[in-house]
Design an enzyme around this catalytic site. Structure first.
Site, PDB file in Angstrom:
ATOM      1  N   LYS A 123       3.053 -15.352   3.282  1.00  0.00           N
ATOM      2  CA  LYS A 123       2.968 -16.180   2.072  1.00  0.00           C
ATOM      3  C   LYS A 123       4.411 -16.547   1.714  1.00  0.00           C
ATOM      4  O   LYS A 123       4.920 -16.228   0.628  1.00  0.00           O
ATOM      5  CB  LYS A 123       2.257 -15.384   0.956  1.00  0.00           C
ATOM      6  CG  LYS A 123       1.932 -16.201  -0.285  1.00  0.00           C
ATOM      7  CD  LYS A 123       0.846 -17.242  -0.087  1.00  0.00           C
ATOM      8  CE  LYS A 123       0.660 -18.078  -1.347  1.00  0.00           C
ATOM      9  NZ  LYS A 123      -0.259 -19.233  -1.134  1.00  0.00           N
ATOM     10  N   ASP A 168      -5.458  -6.168   6.005  1.00  0.00           N
ATOM     11  CA  ASP A 168      -6.647  -5.461   5.531  1.00  0.00           C
ATOM     12  C   ASP A 168      -7.750  -6.483   5.226  1.00  0.00           C
ATOM     13  O   ASP A 168      -8.893  -6.359   5.678  1.00  0.00           O
ATOM     14  CB  ASP A 168      -6.273  -4.669   4.270  1.00  0.00           C
ATOM     15  CG  ASP A 168      -7.412  -3.800   3.757  1.00  0.00           C
ATOM     16  OD1 ASP A 168      -8.321  -3.490   4.543  1.00  0.00           O
ATOM     17  OD2 ASP A 168      -7.374  -3.438   2.563  1.00  0.00           O
ATOM     18  N   TYR A 192       0.823  -1.211   0.000  1.00  0.00           N
ATOM     19  CA  TYR A 192       0.000   0.000   0.000  1.00  0.00           C
ATOM     20  C   TYR A 192       0.861   1.266   0.000  1.00  0.00           C
ATOM     21  O   TYR A 192       0.372   2.349  -0.305  1.00  0.00           O
ATOM     22  CB  TYR A 192      -0.953   0.033   1.205  1.00  0.00           C
ATOM     23  CG  TYR A 192      -2.077  -0.995   1.139  1.00  0.00           C
ATOM     24  CD1 TYR A 192      -2.109  -1.966   0.151  1.00  0.00           C
ATOM     25  CD2 TYR A 192      -3.098  -0.989   2.082  1.00  0.00           C
ATOM     26  CE1 TYR A 192      -3.127  -2.910   0.107  1.00  0.00           C
ATOM     27  CE2 TYR A 192      -4.113  -1.924   2.040  1.00  0.00           C
ATOM     28  CZ  TYR A 192      -4.122  -2.882   1.052  1.00  0.00           C
ATOM     29  OH  TYR A 192      -5.135  -3.814   1.015  1.00  0.00           O
ATOM     30  N   ASP A 197      -3.476 -18.007   2.851  1.00  0.00           N
ATOM     31  CA  ASP A 197      -4.670 -18.679   2.292  1.00  0.00           C
ATOM     32  C   ASP A 197      -5.251 -19.649   3.313  1.00  0.00           C
ATOM     33  O   ASP A 197      -6.474 -19.740   3.498  1.00  0.00           O
ATOM     34  CB  ASP A 197      -4.366 -19.353   0.950  1.00  0.00           C
ATOM     35  CG  ASP A 197      -3.051 -20.115   0.923  1.00  0.00           C
ATOM     36  OD1 ASP A 197      -2.272 -20.035   1.902  1.00  0.00           O
ATOM     37  OD2 ASP A 197      -2.799 -20.809  -0.079  1.00  0.00           O
ATOM     38  N   ASP A 232     -11.238  -7.795   7.817  1.00  0.00           N
ATOM     39  CA  ASP A 232     -12.646  -7.738   7.399  1.00  0.00           C
ATOM     40  C   ASP A 232     -13.298  -9.110   7.584  1.00  0.00           C
ATOM     41  O   ASP A 232     -14.437  -9.212   8.053  1.00  0.00           O
ATOM     42  CB  ASP A 232     -12.770  -7.332   5.921  1.00  0.00           C
ATOM     43  CG  ASP A 232     -12.902  -5.825   5.736  1.00  0.00           C
ATOM     44  OD1 ASP A 232     -12.427  -5.087   6.612  1.00  0.00           O
ATOM     45  OD2 ASP A 232     -13.477  -5.389   4.720  1.00  0.00           O
TER      46      ASP A 232
HETATM   47  C1  IPM Z   1      -9.108  -0.103   6.112  1.00  0.00           C
HETATM   48  C2  IPM Z   1      -9.528   0.387   4.757  1.00  0.00           C
HETATM   49  C3  IPM Z   1      -8.398   1.177   4.141  1.00  0.00           C
HETATM   50  C4  IPM Z   1      -7.196   0.265   4.091  1.00  0.00           C
HETATM   51  C5  IPM Z   1      -8.673   1.782   2.762  1.00  0.00           C
HETATM   52  C6  IPM Z   1      -9.923   2.608   2.763  1.00  0.00           C
HETATM   53  C7  IPM Z   1      -7.492   2.550   2.240  1.00  0.00           C
HETATM   54  O1  IPM Z   1      -9.919  -0.664   3.958  1.00  0.00           O
HETATM   55  O2  IPM Z   1      -8.825   0.724   6.984  1.00  0.00           O
HETATM   56  O3  IPM Z   1      -9.046  -1.313   6.297  1.00  0.00           O
HETATM   57  O4  IPM Z   1      -7.076  -0.548   3.184  1.00  0.00           O
HETATM   58  O5  IPM Z   1      -6.359   0.350   4.960  1.00  0.00           O
HETATM   59 MG    MG Z   2     -10.000  -2.512   4.958  1.00  0.00          MG
END
Ligand code: IPM
Ligand code: MG
Length: 358
Positions: free
Chosen positions: A193, A249, A143, A225, A253
């Protein structure tokens, strides 16, 4: 103690959920005899609209003058990838992480007792309990690597995103993970990985060095994975999961979803010095913005993390968490966590109920 809090209300549901959280913080102030001061900081799509930049000049300095930063959410379809980088909310988010040196992102995902039914996994799995902490590296890797876009002779446009990690970057996030594990159930799962990526092989060797140093903490390597699969097969096996920026990231989620609602989960991003930043894991939910429908709990719990980590006010943090659990136990639900036939209350009512429980 500097109880000055920078508020980045942001976009979408951001202003509503931060608004409710500020009222909860003020309630803590009344009950425990503290005074909190707030500094509004303009950042995100709203800033792009107001001044043409999602990350206006001076944003980091303003945050640095405070003891902590509380962020609602930034982003929305209005400021999509067709906009120039300096107007995109995501640019601002990455910039503030970089400028405040927030390399350690803590994302706890725990199944709250009153919401075991919201867990989408099998009942036996939920009953074993879920209480894990994703420690995501936040200022390195792909990133933040060099990007490129160039024309090739016969294959059209080609793009690159570079993933780079130094030993130093890996070691400091690794230490955070082991230190956090010592405060919890003393287990670290390091996710990489290493069967493909050179950065992962370096990651793994640094983590092994740390694992020897923190011999009281159980340690395992896990391929990313496999980790994605284990998170839905048996999330109860995890205590602290440490991983690089992009894997973190994605996995955070996933981890949040297995607990039933992304609307409940807070996060903290910190460096070695200066203010830390607290924000819900969820996004700006533009589809329900301004309708008093959003769940304020993730932001309220982010404030609890702020009390614990930035202000060393752990009784106050406990009081907020207990107030949230009590509201849930009493059956109060926002739309995102209401089961079939359960009545949902709005953002403001949920905030009020939590305040009244403090
Ligand atoms: C998070 C979000 C951000 C990230 C995006 C919006 C840049 O998805 O905080 O997880 O990937 O860090
Ligand atoms: Mg995110």
């Amino acid at each position: 103690m500097n109880y000055k809090i920078a508020l980045i209300r942001g976009d979408g549901i951001g202003p509503e959920i931060v608004g409710e959280t500020v009222k909860v913080i003020d309630r803590i102030g009344e009950r425990y005899g503290h005074t909190f001061e707030y500094v509004d900081v303009l950042m995100g799509g709203c800033a792009a609209d107001a001044v043409g930049l999602s990350y206006p000049e001076g944003t980091a300095e303003l945050c640095r003058s405070c003891g902590a930063v509380l962020l609602g959410a930034v982003g929305g379809p209005k400021w999509g990838s067709d906009r120039p980088a300096e107007q995109r909310p995501e640019t601002a988010l990455l910039a503030i992480r970089r400028d405040l040196g927030l390399y350690a992102n803590l994302r706890p995902a725990a199944l709250r007792p009153a919401l075991a039914d919201a867990c989408p996994l099998k009942r036996e799995t939920a009953e074993r309990g879920i209480d894990l902490l994703v420690v995501r590296e936040l200022t390195g890797g792909i990133y933040f690597g060099k990007r490129g876009r160039y024309q090739t002779g016969d294959r059209g446009l080609e793009c690159t995103d570079l993933m780079a990690y130094s030993e130093k970057e890996i070691e400091r996030i690794g230490r955070r993970a082991f230190e956090m594990a010592r405060l919890r159930r003393k287990k670290v799962s390091s996710v990489d990985k290493a069967n493909v990526l050179e950065t992962s092989r370096l990651w793994r060797s640094v983590m092994h060095r740390l694992a020897e140093e923190y011999a009281d903490v159980a340690y395992e390597d896990m391929l990313v994975d496999n980790c994605a699969m284990q998170l839905v097969r048996d999330p109860g096996q995890f205590d602290v999961v440490v991983t690089e920026n992009m894997f973190g990231d994605i996995l955070s989620d996933e981890a949040s979803m297995v607990t039933g609602s992304i609307g409940l989960l807070p996060s903290a991003s910190m460096g070695d010095a200066g203010p830390a930043l607290y924000e819900p894991i969820h996004g700006s939910a533009p589809d329900i913005a301004g309708q008093d429908k959003a769940n304020p709990i993730a932001t309220i719990l982010s404030a609890a993390m702020m009390f614990r980590y930035s202000f060393q006010l752990s009784a106050e943090a406990d009081a907020i968490e207990a107030a949230v659990d009590q509201a849930l136990a009493e059956g109060w639900r926002t739309a995102d966590i209401a089961g079939p036939g359960e009545e949902a209350v709005g953002t403001q009512k949920m905030g009020q109920v939590i305040r009244d429980n403090i």
